[in-house]
Design a protein around this motif. Structure first.
Motif, short mmCIF file in Angstrom:
data_model
loop_
_atom_site.label_atom_id
_atom_site.label_comp_id
_atom_site.label_asym_id
_atom_site.label_seq_id
_atom_site.Cartn_x
_atom_site.Cartn_y
_atom_site.Cartn_z
N VAL A 1 -12.19 14.07 2.50
CA VAL A 1 -12.35 12.96 1.72
C VAL A 1 -13.78 12.84 1.05
N ARG B 1 -8.13 12.19 -7.56
CA ARG B 1 -7.67 10.70 -8.08
C ARG B 1 -6.31 10.40 -7.18
N VAL B 2 -5.29 11.05 -7.80
CA VAL B 2 -3.98 10.74 -7.20
C VAL B 2 -3.78 11.06 -5.82
N GLY C 1 -6.08 11.32 -3.48
CA GLY C 1 -6.88 10.31 -2.60
C GLY C 1 -6.24 8.98 -2.58
N ALA C 2 -5.32 8.53 -3.39
CA ALA C 2 -4.76 7.40 -3.30
C ALA C 2 -3.31 7.64 -2.65
N VAL C 3 -2.68 8.61 -2.58
CA VAL C 3 -1.33 8.83 -1.90
C VAL C 3 -1.29 9.24 -0.55
N ASN D 1 -13.75 14.82 -1.76
CA ASN D 1 -12.76 14.43 -2.63
C ASN D 1 -13.24 13.27 -3.53
N ASN D 2 -14.01 12.36 -2.74
CA ASN D 2 -14.66 11.38 -3.30
C ASN D 2 -15.63 11.58 -4.61
N LYS E 1 -13.60 13.17 -7.50
CA LYS E 1 -12.86 12.53 -8.15
C LYS E 1 -13.62 11.79 -9.70
N HIS F 1 -8.51 14.59 -11.47
CA HIS F 1 -7.16 13.70 -11.72
C HIS F 1 -6.59 13.95 -10.42
#
Length: 148
Positions: free
Chosen positions: A100, A48-49, A51-53, A103-104, A107, A45
């Motif tokens: 990244v 995901r958070v 990676g978006a911010v 991380n990808n 997630k 989680h």
């Protein structure tokens, strides 16, 4: 106006450094100690958070540092600001090229679909993240030094 830009830049970069510093020092050790698969669920989680911010935060920081450097190009301290900008570029490259991709993968994991080497991948991300934190702490230090 330049003083406002400097303050906003220092605050945005400083908070980013604090958030990134807290991940390996506080958050991940807590998550890793959770029973069962709860730590993995929390880290996916978080991936995901974050990676978006974080891309917006890093780019905004870099843009603000660039504006600061351009606004006082012929003043004392500009070399420190440019060095901070260069370090932020290194952190972005490190993120895009190494962190990244890991991380990808993280997630997308579930407790049923995680790979056999999932703990090693998390440890690899953690090691690279320590380096990224050191780089952005150095950038923040150069920005703070540019003010004095």
């Amino acid at each position: 106006m330049l003083n406002a830009l400097q303050v906003v830049t220092i605050v945005i970069v400083g908070v980013m450094v604090g958030v990134e510093f807290s991940v390996p020092v506080f958050s991940n050790p807590i998550l890793n100690a959770l029973p069962g698969d709860n730590g993995l669920r929390a880290r996916t989680h978080g991936a995901r958070v974050g990676g978006a911010v974080m891309p917006f935060w890093y780019i905004t920081s870099l843009v603000l540092v660039g504006i600061w450097a351009g606004a006082e190009w012929h003043h004392d301290g500009t070399g420190l600001v440019v060095t901070a900008g260069a370090l932020l570029i290194v952190s972005v490259l490190l993120s895009v090229l190494v962190l990244v991709p890991i991380n990808n993968r993280v997630k997308a994991w579930t407790t049923d679909s995680r790979p056999a080497d999932w703990t090693e991948q998390l440890r690899r991300w953690d090691r690279w993240h320590y380096l990224r934190v050191a780089v952005i702490v150095a950038a923040f230090t150069f920005l703070a030094a540019a003010l004095v």
